[in-house]
Design a protein around this motif. Structure first.
Motif, short mmCIF file in Angstrom:
data_model
loop_
_atom_site.label_atom_id
_atom_site.label_comp_id
_atom_site.label_asym_id
_atom_site.label_seq_id
_atom_site.Cartn_x
_atom_site.Cartn_y
_atom_site.Cartn_z
N LEU A 44 4.66 -8.02 -4.66
CA LEU A 44 5.89 -7.61 -3.97
C LEU A 44 6.50 -6.35 -4.60
O LEU A 44 7.00 -5.46 -3.88
CB LEU A 44 6.90 -8.75 -3.98
N ILE A 45 6.46 -6.26 -5.93
CA ILE A 45 6.96 -5.05 -6.60
C ILE A 45 6.10 -3.85 -6.19
O ILE A 45 6.62 -2.76 -5.92
CB ILE A 45 6.97 -5.23 -8.13
N LEU A 46 4.78 -4.06 -6.12
CA LEU A 46 3.89 -2.97 -5.72
C LEU A 46 4.17 -2.54 -4.29
O LEU A 46 4.14 -1.33 -3.98
CB LEU A 46 2.43 -3.43 -5.86
N MET A 47 4.47 -3.48 -3.41
CA MET A 47 4.81 -3.13 -2.03
C MET A 47 6.09 -2.28 -1.99
O MET A 47 6.18 -1.33 -1.21
CB MET A 47 4.99 -4.40 -1.19
N LYS A 48 7.03 -2.66 -2.83
CA LYS A 48 8.28 -1.90 -2.88
C LYS A 48 8.03 -0.48 -3.40
O LYS A 48 8.62 0.49 -2.91
CB LYS A 48 9.27 -2.64 -3.79
N VAL A 49 7.16 -0.36 -4.38
CA VAL A 49 6.81 0.97 -4.92
C VAL A 49 6.14 1.82 -3.84
O VAL A 49 6.44 3.01 -3.69
CB VAL A 49 5.89 0.81 -6.16
N ASN B 49 1.50 8.40 -9.87
CA ASN B 49 2.91 8.16 -9.56
C ASN B 49 3.17 6.67 -9.30
O ASN B 49 4.19 6.13 -9.72
CB ASN B 49 3.34 8.97 -8.34
N ILE B 50 2.24 6.04 -8.60
CA ILE B 50 2.38 4.60 -8.32
C ILE B 50 2.33 3.81 -9.62
O ILE B 50 3.15 2.91 -9.84
CB ILE B 50 1.27 4.13 -7.35
N TYR B 51 1.38 4.17 -10.49
CA TYR B 51 1.25 3.48 -11.78
C TYR B 51 2.53 3.61 -12.60
O TYR B 51 3.05 2.62 -13.12
CB TYR B 51 0.06 4.04 -12.55
#
Length: 892
Positions: A77-82, A154-156
């Motif tokens: 979910l955090i990754l989806m938000k990112v 940037n995602i990382y």
């Protein structure tokens, strides 16, 4: 040879005084291994003491950090938000599979990359390769790939920034953070044994190195054999050779110290493995570990063996084993795959009532009601009329199906509550629904917490991914002689006998690693895990598992097919024969299991009961279709007319050829029945009436109008063109042969004859329905309509015996026999097939030795052949077998 767990406990007790044992830390792979080392220490200690602190590697590493570890769900979910923030052009898909792939890449960077600055510089360089190409017509997938590479850094960074801001971390990021810490944090940990850990990540190795360097007596103990380590090409020794830690123990040299008997078993069916295991357990009194390589098959093994043996099955049953979960999954899949219409099709209804929990004691009555449904799609109101007891469940699903986005979670909960009503008296099934409701509630809480707006599809995919990890525990005895486990659970477990099931390439070493966004070149440079490391890991687990046992049983499914469906034995089966087959203490035996889970009916013989059924069939009415079925395939005939096995008739979304043919037959019947005298005027009237008449007849058969939808509409139009073409040809025939009279349509006729069969006279009845009977200038003409393709050769016979292979000619001669047997005033008759698909010449005439007229002499010759066929059908010595050349068998 000593078990590895006992070697470890002896070493710990030798190096540590009893009164200092509580100051020692033991770090192990799993909770099962903690229990094993605890039991081993207790057995060796005389008296009482405080045992060492024991923990898993994951718990140990996390305890060194101030960060709180988060769950996989939180990570997703955090990754989806990112991605929502950074990926404005949707380069990364937000389906569960792509999200897990991206999260795996992030974890790999944390676990293995020491110099992230250099890594991301190289990754960006790969992303900029796109600019080297001056071709403006680049492949879209290629463009997306390079765009994703430029986004990963940037995602990382944003992902890890979000975690750190909240004092959180994934296990991988926590390893990375600790590995980068100052060495002084490791100096007060104390003496620590790292036991049974293999395939450590780079960051885990750094942490363990620091601890061993700063805490006297700390070391790494792994179960590895010099035989594999010294062979630099052997995968099983890869991880030991790869590490450069001086604190590792030396490899053992006792692999062939005691005798090993390796048995391989080839079985044809999945269930046969249970039979083989059962025989091994009956003949072996040692401690036994059953290592099942196919997790989905474990419940079947447990259920199949637990009747005769006490088995500890610690893994538990996956939810997909239970019908309540299958019902839930059925509704979810229906929502995701069906179109937006709110009707219920026949196949969906049939599958719903097939669930035992749904139908319960009403299965038979539900099935009978199902057989009365003629429409392929039903509205909710109609469906509730057929199955009123399922009304609330159907309404709950309907409400869920048509719910808006903001309502779908509540509607899904209502649906689950309705499903739970069907399982309330079944503890396990009820637990499954409770777990689903709990996970759904957790998902809702988490999505609200992280403010992630999920579509219904995304929500259901994530929910099912979470549920795939859940298990229903089975109460067992950990000390049972027989342990049913997965490969990972063998890491610290040694038994006298080990049985591997599903020992096939598909499961060991198994499928390739999940795809990754990181280029292979960078993976090699920074030593990120590849398919080789994955195979090496499985190799280590397997070869470690066979270090101690003296009896090793490998059961695999035979390869009966080719191509992508092939089921090859695992490569390790061939490897161990080559590698250790020549050792003096190793013996190999190969077996093939002949036990079958479902005996096949092979050339059944007719018994007295079968003969009685056949005699009753002959007396009640022999049809041309029954005779042709026997000539086509005697085994198919046996299933239909002796065992009375019938096909399940059901409405289909697409019209079946027999349904389409029936509608055409009925249309032609109505057209010709209305016009008794057929001339140019009546044919023209038929042409004008055709469209309305065809629609009426199709409406009778298909009241849901599905014949006007999709490709059915093409078939409907084709039916109209077939009949229209025939009527056009009939106008030309009238010019040549003149008008004719319609005597009957769909005329049912029967005759009785006494036949001498096997020493007795039997009164046999012959019956049939003739599509049309005409009175023409040439004489009486019998007509049979065919929508399939028919040629002149199908109706040309040079001798009566040839009708055994010319089924359409046999049918027309059969009709001739019925007609002449009922009309003494007629001496001759001729017969035609109207082959509607033969658009050039649809009217085909039956002829025998180039003669189209048939009299009683011809019929007697025909009947003699029929009598011989019936004699063969009744003869108990004539075997029934499947005709391989037959294309239309229903059951064999």
């Amino acid at each position: 040879m000593i078990k590895f767990i006992d070697q470890v406990s002896s070493k710990i007790l030798y190096e540590t005084p009893i009164d200092q044992l509580h100051q020692v830390n033991l770090v192990l792979p799993s909770n099962r291994s903690i229990n094993l080392i605890k039991q081993s220490l207790i057995r060796k200690i005389n008296g009482s003491c405080i045992l060492p602190e024991m923990t898993t590697i994951k718990e140990f590493v996390v305890s060194l950090s101030k960060l709180n570890i988060i769950s996989n769900l939180d990570s997703l979910l955090i990754l989806m938000k990112v991605l929502e923030k950074l990926d404005k052009e949707d380069q990364f898909n937000t389906n569960i599979y792509d999200l897990k792939q991206l999260l795996n890449d992030i974890n790999s960077i944390d676990n293995y990359v020491v110099s992230k600055k250099e890594f991301f510089h190289d990754l960006l360089s790969f992303g900029n390769i796109e600019n080297w190409d001056f071709d403006v017509n680049k492949n879209l997938k290629e463009k997306n790939y390079f765009s994703r590479l430029r986004l990963i850094e940037n995602i990382y960074n944003e992902f890890n920034y979000t975690l750190i801001k909240n004092s959180q971390g994934t296990y991988s990021s926590i390893c990375d953070q600790i590995a980068c810490s100052e060495k002084k944090i490791f100096s007060k940990i104390g003496k620590t044994y790292f036991i049974g850990l293999n395939a450590l990540s780079v960051k885990e190795e750094i942490i363990i190195n620091f601890i061993c360097e700063n805490n006297i007596g700390s070391k790494v103990l792994v179960d590895t054999q010099e035989f594999f380590v010294q062979n630099h090409d052997h995968e099983a020794g890869h991880f030991y050779r790869k590490q450069s830690n001086k604190f590792y123990n030396n490899p053992n040299r006792d692999l062939f110290e005691k005798k090993k008997k390796i048995n391989t078993y080839e079985v044809d069916y999945l269930q046969n493995q249970i039979y083989v295991i059962d025989q091994i357990l009956k003949n072996d009194n040692e401690n036994i570990a059953i290592v099942n390589m196919n997790e989905q098959f474990s419940p079947s093994i447990f259920n199949g063996l637990s009747k005769n043996h006490e088995i500890n099955f610690s893994s538990g049953f996956p939810l997909e084993h239970f019908e309540s979960y299958k019902i839930f999954k059925f509704f979810c899949d229906s929502i995701l795959t069906h179109n937006s219409k709110f009707n219920f099709n026949y196949d969906w209804i049939s599958e719903l009532i097939s669930f035992k929990l749904i139908s319960k004691e009403n299965q038979l009555s539900y099935q009978k009601k199902l057989e009365t449904i003629t429409e392929f799609e039903l509205s909710m109101e109609k469906l509730k009329l057929f199955f009123p007891a399922l009304g609330q469940l159907i309404e709950a699903y309907y409400s869920f199906k048509k719910s808006k986005k903001e309502q779908n979670t509540n509607k899904l909960e209502l649906l689950l509550n309705e499903i739970q009503k069907y399982v309330v008296n079944n503890a396990f099934e009820n637990d499954v629904i409770s777990i689903i409701l709990k996970e759904l509630n957790l998902l809702n809480i988490k999505t609200a917490k992280f403010q992630v707006d999920l579509t219904l599809k995304e929500k259901l995919f994530i929910l099912n991914d979470q549920l795939s990890k859940k298990r229903i525990s089975v109460i067992g005895n950990p000390a049972s002689r027989v342990q049913l486990i997965g490969l990972l659970e063998t890491r610290m477990l040694d038994s006298e006998t080990i049985i591997f099931t599903n020992f096939n390439e598909e499961f060991i070493p198994g499928k390739k690693m999940q795809e990754t966004n990181i280029p292979k070149e960078l993976k090699r440079k920074y030593k990120l895990p590849s398919n080789y490391e994955k195979d090496a890991l499985y190799a280590y687990y397997f070869y470690r598992a066979i270090h101690y046992p003296k009896n090793i049983h490998l059961i695999y499914l035979s390869s009966k097919s080719s191509g992508i469906k092939s089921n090859e034995p695992s490569r390790y089966l061939y490897q161990i024969k080559s590698e250790i087959g020549s050792e003096k203490n190793v013996s190999f035996s190969m077996y093939q299991s002949t036990q079958k889970d479902m005996p096949l009916l092979d050339h059944p013989k007719k018994n007295d009961k079968d003969i009685l059924k056949l005699l009753n069939w002959m007396k009640s009415g022999i049809s041309t279709s029954a005779i042709n079925t026997y000539l086509n395939c005697s085994l198919d005939f046996y299933f239909k007319y002796v065992l009375d096995v019938r096909e399940n008739q059901k409405p289909n979304e697409f019209l079946k050829s027999n349904e389409w043919g029936t509608a055409i037959h009925n249309t032609l019947e109505q057209l010709f029945l209305t016009h008794k005298q057929i001339d140019h005027v009546s044919i023209k009237k038929m042409k004008s009436e055709l469209s309305d008449c065809l629609q009426v007849e199709f409406n009778k058969l298909f009241p849901d109008y599905r014949y006007l939808k999709g490709k059915n509409k093409i078939n409907y139009y084709q039916a109209e063109q077939y009949i229209l073409n025939y009527l056009e040809k009939e106008i030309s025939n009238l010019n040549f042969s003149g008008y004719y009279q319609i005597l009957d349509t769909e005329k049912e006729l029967s005759i009785s004859k006494k036949i001498h069969l096997a020493g007795e006279f039997i009164e046999c009845c012959f019956k049939g329905k003739i599509d049309r009977i005409d009175s023409t200038a040439k004489g009486i003409r019998l007509i049979d309509y065919k929508t399939g393709y028919v040629t002149k050769s199908d109706l040309s016979i040079s001798n009566m015996d040839s009708i055994k292979s010319k089924h359409k000619a046999l049918q027309l001669l059969f009709y001739c026999m019925l007609f002449l047997g009922n009309h003494d005033n007629h001496d001759e008759v001729y017969a035609n097939i109207i082959a509607l698909s033969n658009t050039n010449s649809p009217i085909l005439e039956l002829n025998y030795k180039r003669n189209s007229q048939f009299n009683n002499t011809h019929i007697q010759d025909f009947f003699d052949v029929v009598q011989l066929i019936l004699q063969e059908i009744k003869d108990p010595n004539v075997k029934l077998f499947h005709n391989d050349a037959s294309k239309f068998c229903s059951f064999c």
